[in-house]
Design an enzyme around this catalytic site. Structure first.
Site, short mmCIF file in Angstrom:
data_model
loop_
_atom_site.label_atom_id
_atom_site.label_comp_id
_atom_site.label_asym_id
_atom_site.label_seq_id
_atom_site.Cartn_x
_atom_site.Cartn_y
_atom_site.Cartn_z
N ASN A 36 10.95 -9.95 13.45
CA ASN A 36 10.04 -8.85 13.74
C ASN A 36 10.52 -8.12 15.01
O ASN A 36 10.45 -8.67 16.10
CB ASN A 36 8.63 -9.41 13.93
CG ASN A 36 7.60 -8.33 14.19
OD1 ASN A 36 7.94 -7.18 14.46
ND2 ASN A 36 6.33 -8.70 14.11
N CYS B 77 3.99 -1.94 16.56
CA CYS B 77 4.81 -1.93 15.34
C CYS B 77 4.60 -0.68 14.50
O CYS B 77 5.41 -0.38 13.62
CB CYS B 77 4.54 -3.17 14.51
SG CYS B 77 4.60 -4.64 15.49
N HIS C 65 6.32 -2.52 7.40
CA HIS C 65 6.67 -3.20 8.66
C HIS C 65 7.11 -4.62 8.34
O HIS C 65 6.46 -5.33 7.56
CB HIS C 65 5.44 -3.21 9.57
CG HIS C 65 5.62 -4.06 10.79
ND1 HIS C 65 6.75 -4.02 11.56
CD2 HIS C 65 4.81 -5.00 11.36
CE1 HIS C 65 6.63 -4.87 12.57
NE2 HIS C 65 5.46 -5.49 12.46
N1 ACO Z 1 6.69 -24.94 13.70
C1 ACO Z 1 5.96 -25.95 13.19
N2 ACO Z 1 4.62 -26.01 13.22
C2 ACO Z 1 3.97 -24.97 13.76
C3 ACO Z 1 4.66 -23.86 14.30
C4 ACO Z 1 6.07 -23.87 14.26
N3 ACO Z 1 6.82 -22.87 14.75
N4 ACO Z 1 3.75 -22.98 14.77
C5 ACO Z 1 2.54 -23.50 14.53
N5 ACO Z 1 2.68 -24.71 13.93
C6 ACO Z 1 1.64 -25.61 13.49
C7 ACO Z 1 0.33 -25.42 14.26
O1 ACO Z 1 0.36 -26.12 15.49
C8 ACO Z 1 -0.67 -25.98 13.29
O2 ACO Z 1 -0.67 -27.39 13.39
P1 ACO Z 1 -2.05 -28.22 13.30
O3 ACO Z 1 -2.61 -27.91 11.94
O4 ACO Z 1 -1.62 -29.62 13.49
O5 ACO Z 1 -2.90 -27.66 14.40
C9 ACO Z 1 -0.12 -25.61 11.93
O6 ACO Z 1 1.29 -25.33 12.14
C10 ACO Z 1 -0.77 -24.39 11.34
O7 ACO Z 1 -0.88 -23.41 12.37
P2 ACO Z 1 -1.38 -21.96 12.08
O8 ACO Z 1 -1.31 -21.15 13.34
O9 ACO Z 1 -2.68 -22.01 11.36
O10 ACO Z 1 -0.23 -21.51 11.08
P3 ACO Z 1 -0.19 -20.30 10.11
O11 ACO Z 1 -0.05 -20.77 8.73
O12 ACO Z 1 -1.27 -19.30 10.42
O13 ACO Z 1 1.21 -19.64 10.48
C11 ACO Z 1 2.03 -17.80 11.75
C12 ACO Z 1 1.44 -19.18 11.82
C13 ACO Z 1 3.39 -17.89 11.07
C14 ACO Z 1 2.21 -17.30 13.18
C15 ACO Z 1 1.07 -16.91 10.94
O14 ACO Z 1 -0.22 -16.97 11.47
C16 ACO Z 1 1.51 -15.48 10.93
O15 ACO Z 1 2.56 -15.16 10.39
N6 ACO Z 1 0.70 -14.57 11.50
C17 ACO Z 1 1.07 -13.19 11.61
C18 ACO Z 1 1.90 -13.04 12.83
C19 ACO Z 1 2.61 -11.74 12.89
O16 ACO Z 1 3.22 -11.32 11.94
N7 ACO Z 1 2.52 -11.11 14.06
C20 ACO Z 1 3.11 -9.88 14.34
C21 ACO Z 1 2.45 -8.80 13.52
S1 ACO Z 1 2.06 -7.41 14.43
C22 ACO Z 1 3.41 -6.96 15.07
O17 ACO Z 1 4.42 -7.00 14.42
C23 ACO Z 1 3.43 -6.57 16.48
#
Ligand code: ACO
Length: 334
Positions: free
Chosen positions: A291, A119, A261
């Site tokens: 993204n 990215c 980004h």
């Molecule tokens: N829909 C519903 N529930 C979901 C989903 C979904 N799509 N995905 C995960 N969950 C659930 C999980 O299973 C978990 O359930 P549990 O508590 O029963 O186990 C709960 O939601 C919380 O999961 P987390 O992974 O802790 O959720 P988080 O709040 O961290 O959000 C996310 C996940 C959105 C992926 C977040 O971590 C994030 O945005 N991270 C950055 C990702 C990113 O931007 N990556 C790219 C950047 S670098 C680049 O661009 C190459």
């Protein structure tokens, strides 16, 4: 940044972007897996992402963005002397995607190379272009950031498939002419290879070449540790943004726009807060794009220019973070 003997100032001569027609909305994802529009919107700020048509490879997206940028820059393809193509989803491992683009554009005389920094790719590539322009080595450099990431996403993995989309952006860079005060003031680039496992595509390279077992083990899909990526994204983008402002002896009120980004609205908000930068001056183009990795900064920049938000003479700060882990910022007078 090392001080080069500066002969020329670098100007963004024109920008362009392209998103494929097909949309995948949160409502569509609701029908495919256990998720909800509300959850995705609240966690990411994304409502829809674009998906490349089956016959579109990364260079096909890039060529449309490039043609738009060249038109806006008033530069003919024959005048391009270098193509820098930032992508982690190349058409082929060989030849490089920049050469594919050169052929599709019909650019007769240029250097053409790919740059893999996820990215942060567009900012890395713009920084390299800046060096060639400042020293007078090149006159018209086409910098492209484009991805067809959805080909490498597991639509059974609800933590990654909600985030990524396909798209392309392009920037034509050249020397400022007399009477123009555009310049790229600084770039600060970083890499932290020790954190590479947090966002990785295991299969398809020399470590795990494509075989039946790599397909069976789903090694050709993006593998991400979302929580750790989130924390590191805020840490590194915030640091790069602050560093750019301090390096140029500026304060946030002297910067007109930040173009970060576009990974996730919460990452953008936390980065702005860390850099003490008001959200009103942050360009956000994530809701209908998602993204698009190396393409996001250029898409957001182009959209803000086309909408008349970013104008000539304004100070603009670009900041990015990506797999590698890579990160970087670039401060310019547009
Ligand atoms: N829909 C519903 N529930 C979901 C989903 C979904 N799509 N995905 C995960 N969950 C659930 C999980 O299973 C978990 O359930 P549990 O508590 O029963 O186990 C709960 O939601 C919380 O999961 P987390 O992974 O802790 O959720 P988080 O709040 O961290 O959000 C996310 C996940 C959105 C992926 C977040 O971590 C994030 O945005 N991270 C950055 C990702 C990113 O931007 N990556 C790219 C950047 S670098 C680049 O661009 C190459």
């Amino acid at each position: 940044m090392a001080n080069l003997a500066q002969l020329y100032k670098t100007r963004i001569k024109g920008t362009g972007s392209y998103l494929p027609d097909k949309l995948l909305t949160n409502k569509d994802l609701e029908k495919m897996m256990d998720t909800s529009d509300e959850w995705i919107t609240e966690r990411t700020g994304i409502k829809a992402r674009h998906i490349a048509a089956d016959d579109q490879a990364t260079s096909d997206l890039g060529v449309i963005a490039a043609q738009r940028a060249l038109e806006n820059a008033n530069v003919d393809v024959s005048e391009i002397d270098m193509i820098l193509f930032a992508t982690v989803t190349p058409d082929y491992l060989m030849p490089n995607t920049a050469c594919m683009l050169q052929q599709k554009l019909g650019a007769p005389n240029c250097v053409a190379m790919d740059l893999s920094a996820a990215c942060s790719g567009l900012i890395y590539a713009l920084s390299i272009a800046d060096q060639f322009i400042k020293t007078g080595n090149k006159k018209n450099i086409l910098v492209v950031g484009a991805e067809v990431l959805t080909r490498f996403i597991d639509y059974e993995d609800r933590t990654t498939c909600i985030l990524f989309g396909d798209g392309a952006s392009a920037v034509v860079v050249g020397p400022s002419e007399e009477g123009q005060d555009s310049d790229i003031y600084s770039h600060h680039l970083y890499a932290e290879g020790q954190l590479g496992d947090l966002l990785i595509l295991h299969g398809g390279g020399s470590k795990h070449p494509p075989r039946q077992h790599t397909v069976d083990q789903k090694l050709h899909y993006v593998d991400m540790n979302g929580r750790d990526i989130f924390k590191n994204a805020v840490r590194t983008m915030g640091r790069c943004a602050i560093e750019a402002i301090e390096h140029n002896k500026m304060t946030p009120d002297q910067i007109d726009w930040m173009v970060p980004h576009q990974a996730n609205i919460r990452i953008i908000e936390a980065t702005a807060k860390q850099a003490k930068f008001p959200m009103e001056k942050v360009i956000v183009e994530i809701e209908d794009v998602g993204n698009t990795s190396a393409a996001t900064v250029g898409i957001a920049l182009d959209r803000a220019i086309q909408k008349g938000k970013i104008q000539r003479g304004q100070n603009v700060l670009l900041a990015a973070f990506g797999g590698g882990l890579t990160s970087g910022s670039l401060l310019m007078r547009y």
